[in-house]
Design an enzyme around this catalytic site. Structure first.
Site, PDB file in Angstrom:
ATOM      1  N   GLU A 191       9.446  -3.217   5.871  1.00 47.89           N
ATOM      2  CA  GLU A 191      11.081  -3.811   6.164  1.00 47.89           C
ATOM      3  C   GLU A 191      11.091  -3.663   7.851  1.00 47.89           C
ATOM      4  O   GLU A 191      10.590  -2.467   8.388  1.00 47.89           O
ATOM      5  CB  GLU A 191      12.067  -2.747   5.559  1.00 47.89           C
ATOM      6  CG  GLU A 191      13.441  -3.177   5.807  1.00 47.89           C
ATOM      7  CD  GLU A 191      14.602  -2.367   5.105  1.00 47.89           C
ATOM      8  OE1 GLU A 191      15.682  -2.277   5.494  1.00 47.89           O
ATOM      9  OE2 GLU A 191      14.009  -1.752   3.997  1.00 47.89           O
ATOM     10  N   ASN A 215      12.718   3.820  -7.458  1.00 44.48           N
ATOM     11  CA  ASN A 215      11.872   2.911  -7.779  1.00 44.48           C
ATOM     12  C   ASN A 215      10.440   3.343  -7.519  1.00 44.48           C
ATOM     13  O   ASN A 215       9.427   3.152  -8.186  1.00 44.48           O
ATOM     14  CB  ASN A 215      11.997   1.638  -7.116  1.00 44.48           C
ATOM     15  CG  ASN A 215      13.159   0.538  -7.580  1.00 44.48           C
ATOM     16  OD1 ASN A 215      13.253   0.695  -9.063  1.00 44.48           O
ATOM     17  ND2 ASN A 215      14.003  -0.022  -6.763  1.00 44.48           N
ATOM     18  N   GLU A 267      10.355 -12.422   0.721  1.00 47.15           N
ATOM     19  CA  GLU A 267      10.402 -11.050   1.048  1.00 47.15           C
ATOM     20  C   GLU A 267       9.480 -10.434   2.047  1.00 47.15           C
ATOM     21  O   GLU A 267      10.119  -9.642   2.989  1.00 47.15           O
ATOM     22  CB  GLU A 267       9.952 -10.008  -0.335  1.00 47.15           C
ATOM     23  CG  GLU A 267      10.744 -10.122  -1.464  1.00 47.15           C
ATOM     24  CD  GLU A 267      12.191  -9.636  -1.225  1.00 47.15           C
ATOM     25  OE1 GLU A 267      12.458  -8.633  -0.353  1.00 47.15           O
ATOM     26  OE2 GLU A 267      13.228 -10.007  -2.002  1.00 47.15           O
TER      27      GLU A 267
END
Length: 362
Positions: free
Chosen positions: A226, A263, A217
């Protein structure tokens, strides 16, 4: 002179002739501490005392806690008035009513907060340091219980006993400073069952599986957010029970690249941290960052199981499915992304001296 009716923390029932100064003199030996009694009882004015009125008489700040004590604080981030509490039950009058906002809990201890006196009403349990108890319990506690956690890990067990600092730093020589070994180990203390259930082989496989997935990730723990900034504004589900905050984005952050407002909201509620208003904590605070990753790893992602359960019951492939199955799984052949996770998992299991097991692909 006021009559001492017990030792702090206790409840004092106001009698004829009592003043805040006299009450403070009786309990603390210092009448000037009347301002503390006033503050502990909603900033009550000296002239407003009434016969029969009950006042909380709390302990003066105690010295730093040891491993057998918890500390509760009036304000978030461990600020404001604090009380040091050992194992036991504390009802109204023994703790400051409706004031707890943060709490420090040593490893192996558990604190249960209750919204009502006599240990009634809503409750919430904490097993690790929590800088904010959450909107659902902030300034709401009227009683609490401190006890030894039944699920506390044996000394020396769990992830830290499987992956040493040297091994971790060898695995990730170019890691970002956010991903410190200390931050990871501190985070694991909140989830004592992580890498601490089943056989030695199963525990090592879980450690390898977790490291493989977070390595994939984050580019071997180099990236904290990201990379595709164009996607950042798009992680807002307007139908979620956790509404997006204006000016905040919920793009991938941290080891597991936590994404989407639902989340961040659910994770923040579970950890007692306001991540909807402060999502950047996931990419700036090492302990919080790793704790969010472990929250996702240890929490069932309905209708799918948790990664923690999956690695021990279904194999590594199911952890891929849980984390990013919509993109990486069910494509008729192993996707490039899934293959990269598998290769990392095989690399880490080999390094930990264990076989990878079956069902590697999703």
């Amino acid at each position: 002179m006021a009559r001492k009716q017990g030792n702090p923390p206790t409840v004092h029932t106001v009698e004829t002739g009592d003043t805040l100064f006299d009450i403070a003199q009786a309990y603390y030996g210092d009448g000037d501490q009347w301002t503390k009694i006033s503050a502990d009882n909603g900033n009550i004015a000296p002239e407003s005392l009434q016969i029969g009125q009950q006042l909380q008489v709390l302990t003066v700040n105690s010295p730093s806690p040891d491993t057998n004590n918890v500390v509760v604080y009036d304000d978030s981030q461990y600020l404001g008035f604090s009380q040091v509490l050992g194992v036991g039950s504390y009802d109204w009058g023994q703790i400051k009513n409706d004031s707890i906002s943060s709490i420090k809990v040593p490893v192996g201890m558990k604190v249960i907060l209750y919204s009502d006196t006599n240990f009634g009403g809503q409750s919430k349990t904490f097993t690790a340091d929590t800088p904010y108890v959450g909107d659902d319990f902030n300034d709401l506690t009227s009683s609490l219980i401190v006890e030894i956690a039944n699920n506390a890990p044996p000394s020396g067990s769990g992830f830290a006993n499987i992956v040493s600092r040297q091994a971790y730093e060898t695995m990730f020589p170019n890691r970002n400073g956010l991903y410190s070994y200390e931050g990871l180990i501190t985070a694991t203390q909140r989830y004592p069952n992580f890498c601490n259930e089943g056989s030695d082989e199963q525990r090592k496989r879980e450690a390898a599986a977790f490291l493989a997935n977070i390595a994939h990730e984050t580019g071997n723990l180099q990236y904290t957010e990201e990379l595709n900034t164009a996607n950042w504004p798009h992680y807002c589900d307007l139908n979620s029970t956790y509404p997006c905050v204006s000016g905040k984005t919920y793009h991938g952050r941290g080891p597991i690249q936590l994404s989407w407002n639902y989340n961040y909201g659910a994770c923040g509620t579970a950890l007692g941290i306001d991540l909807l208003n402060n999502p950047e904590l996931v990419s700036t605070d090492s302990v919080i960052s790793f704790t969010t990753a472990l929250w996702f790893w240890m929490t069932s992602q309905l209708p799918k199981p948790s990664c923690h359960d999956a690695i021990n019951t279904s194999g590594f492939g199911m952890t891929i499915n849980i984390i990013n199955g919509g993109i990486e799984c069910g494509k008729g052949q192993v996707t490039q992304q899934a293959q990269h996770r598998i290769q990392l998992y095989q690399q880490f299991t080999q390094g930990l001296g264990v076989t990878p097991g079956d069902n590697l692909s999703c």
